[in-house]
Design an enzyme around this catalytic site. Structure first.
Site, short mmCIF file in Angstrom:
data_model
loop_
_atom_site.label_atom_id
_atom_site.label_comp_id
_atom_site.label_asym_id
_atom_site.label_seq_id
_atom_site.Cartn_x
_atom_site.Cartn_y
_atom_site.Cartn_z
N LYS A 14 0.84 -1.22 0.00
CA LYS A 14 0.00 0.00 0.00
C LYS A 14 0.86 1.25 0.00
O LYS A 14 0.63 2.18 -0.77
CB LYS A 14 -0.88 0.05 1.26
N ARG A 89 -10.26 0.36 8.75
CA ARG A 89 -9.75 -0.98 9.03
C ARG A 89 -10.83 -1.90 9.59
O ARG A 89 -10.58 -3.08 9.80
CB ARG A 89 -8.64 -0.89 10.07
N ARG A 128 11.54 -5.81 5.27
CA ARG A 128 11.27 -4.39 5.01
C ARG A 128 12.20 -3.47 5.79
O ARG A 128 12.39 -3.62 6.99
CB ARG A 128 9.81 -4.07 5.35
N ARG A 163 10.84 -1.22 11.12
CA ARG A 163 9.74 -0.83 12.00
C ARG A 163 9.64 -1.78 13.18
O ARG A 163 9.84 -2.98 13.02
CB ARG A 163 8.43 -0.86 11.20
N ARG A 174 -1.29 -8.71 13.24
CA ARG A 174 -1.84 -7.74 12.29
C ARG A 174 -2.56 -8.44 11.15
O ARG A 174 -3.60 -7.98 10.67
CB ARG A 174 -0.72 -6.84 11.75
P1 AMP Z 1 0.23 0.56 8.99
O1 AMP Z 1 1.34 1.53 8.78
O2 AMP Z 1 -0.99 0.87 8.17
O3 AMP Z 1 0.67 -0.87 8.88
O4 AMP Z 1 -0.26 0.77 10.51
C1 AMP Z 1 0.61 0.54 11.59
C2 AMP Z 1 -0.16 0.46 12.91
O5 AMP Z 1 -0.83 1.73 13.13
C3 AMP Z 1 -1.28 -0.56 12.96
O6 AMP Z 1 -0.79 -1.86 13.28
C4 AMP Z 1 -2.17 0.02 14.05
O7 AMP Z 1 -1.61 -0.20 15.32
C5 AMP Z 1 -2.09 1.51 13.78
N1 AMP Z 1 -3.16 1.95 12.85
C6 AMP Z 1 -3.00 2.35 11.55
N2 AMP Z 1 -4.18 2.67 11.00
C7 AMP Z 1 -5.11 2.49 11.97
C8 AMP Z 1 -6.53 2.61 12.02
N3 AMP Z 1 -7.23 2.97 10.93
N4 AMP Z 1 -7.16 2.35 13.20
C9 AMP Z 1 -6.46 1.96 14.28
N5 AMP Z 1 -5.13 1.77 14.31
C10 AMP Z 1 -4.45 2.03 13.17
#
Ligand code: AMP
Length: 219
Positions: A14, A89, A128, A163, A174
């Site tokens: 993404k 989400r 990554r 990360r 996740r």
């Molecule tokens: P990502 O970078 O999209 O993989 O998001 C990393 C982390 O941020 C996720 O594992 C969640 O802990 C938090 N996060 C990102 N987007 C959301 C969302 N829409 N709602 C709640 N937590 C989020």
């Protein structure tokens, strides 16, 4: 240009595909994960709360995420469209997003699903690496995507980092959350007739071409 939302499991590409579209169509790339990671750096109660949730791989409380997202989407650069990655989400967030769009006089636009196998995702997650200066993403498990010099960004010589949540335990968490909570959203958007499913198992360039074909048809 219409808004674009990506729905896909962790490490499906993404972020990478959003960065390509950002340049090509001059749209801001809004990642709720990035917004939350920025907030987590702050030495405040909220910052510490977010930081804890991020390392566990769980979801940050809805009210916190909504507030941060609505603020970001209200900014001027979002008026002519944006790319949203990481939100919604779950179905509650999808309803909330409909409300936010209504209040901002915006439309949903395209919902793009990146469809990809769990095996490939595991490889991407563990390999990554991200540049701490310019945000470029590399993968040390892929000959095409690894940096020329170990731990150094090809583009700006910045230092690469991994990360906190890019480990197998957090990935499983996740991924399961995605299957249980996020995947059902696809039905919600399919019924609205705006879901486009893209095979995400191939190279960055190949997947990018497939996304372009969808956007060109709808422009
Ligand atoms: P990502 O970078 O999209 O993989 O998001 C990393 C982390 O941020 C996720 O594992 C969640 O802990 C938090 N996060 C990102 N987007 C959301 C969302 N829409 N709602 C709640 N937590 C989020």
């Amino acid at each position: 240009m219409k808004n674009i939302i990506f729905i896909a499991p962790p490490a499906a590409g993404k972020g990478t595909q959003s960065a390509i579209l950002e340049k090509k169509y001059n749209l801001p790339h809004i990642s709720t994960g990035d917004i939350l990671r920025e907030e987590a750096k702050k030495d405040s109660e909220l910052g510490r709360y977010i930081s804890e949730v991020l390392s566990s791989g769980g979801l940050v409380k809805d009210e916190v995420t909504y507030e941060l997202l609505k603020n970001r989407l209200s900014q001027d650069d979002c008026k002519n469209g944006y790319i949203l990655d990481g939100f919604p989400r779950n179905i509650e967030q999808a309803y909330k997003y409909d409300e936010i769009l209504n209040s901002l006089n915006q439309e949903l636009g395209y919902v793009i699903q990146l469809d990809i196998s769990e095996e490939i995702l595991e490889k991407r997650i563990t390999g990554r690496r991200i540049c701490e200066d310019c945000g470029s993403v590399y993968n040390i498990n892929s000959d095409n995507e690894k940096p020329k010099q170990e731990s150094i960004c090809d583009k700006c010589n910045g230092k690469l980092y991994q990360r906190n949540d890019d480990n197998i335990t957090s990935f499983k968490n996740r991924y399961n959350l995605y299957i249980e909570k996020t995947k059902p959203l696809l039905d919600y958007y399919a019924k609205k007739g705006i879901l486009y499913v893209i095979n995400g198992n191939d190279s960055v360039e190949e997947v990018s071409k497939r996304i372009d074909a969808v956007l060109k048809k709808g422009m």
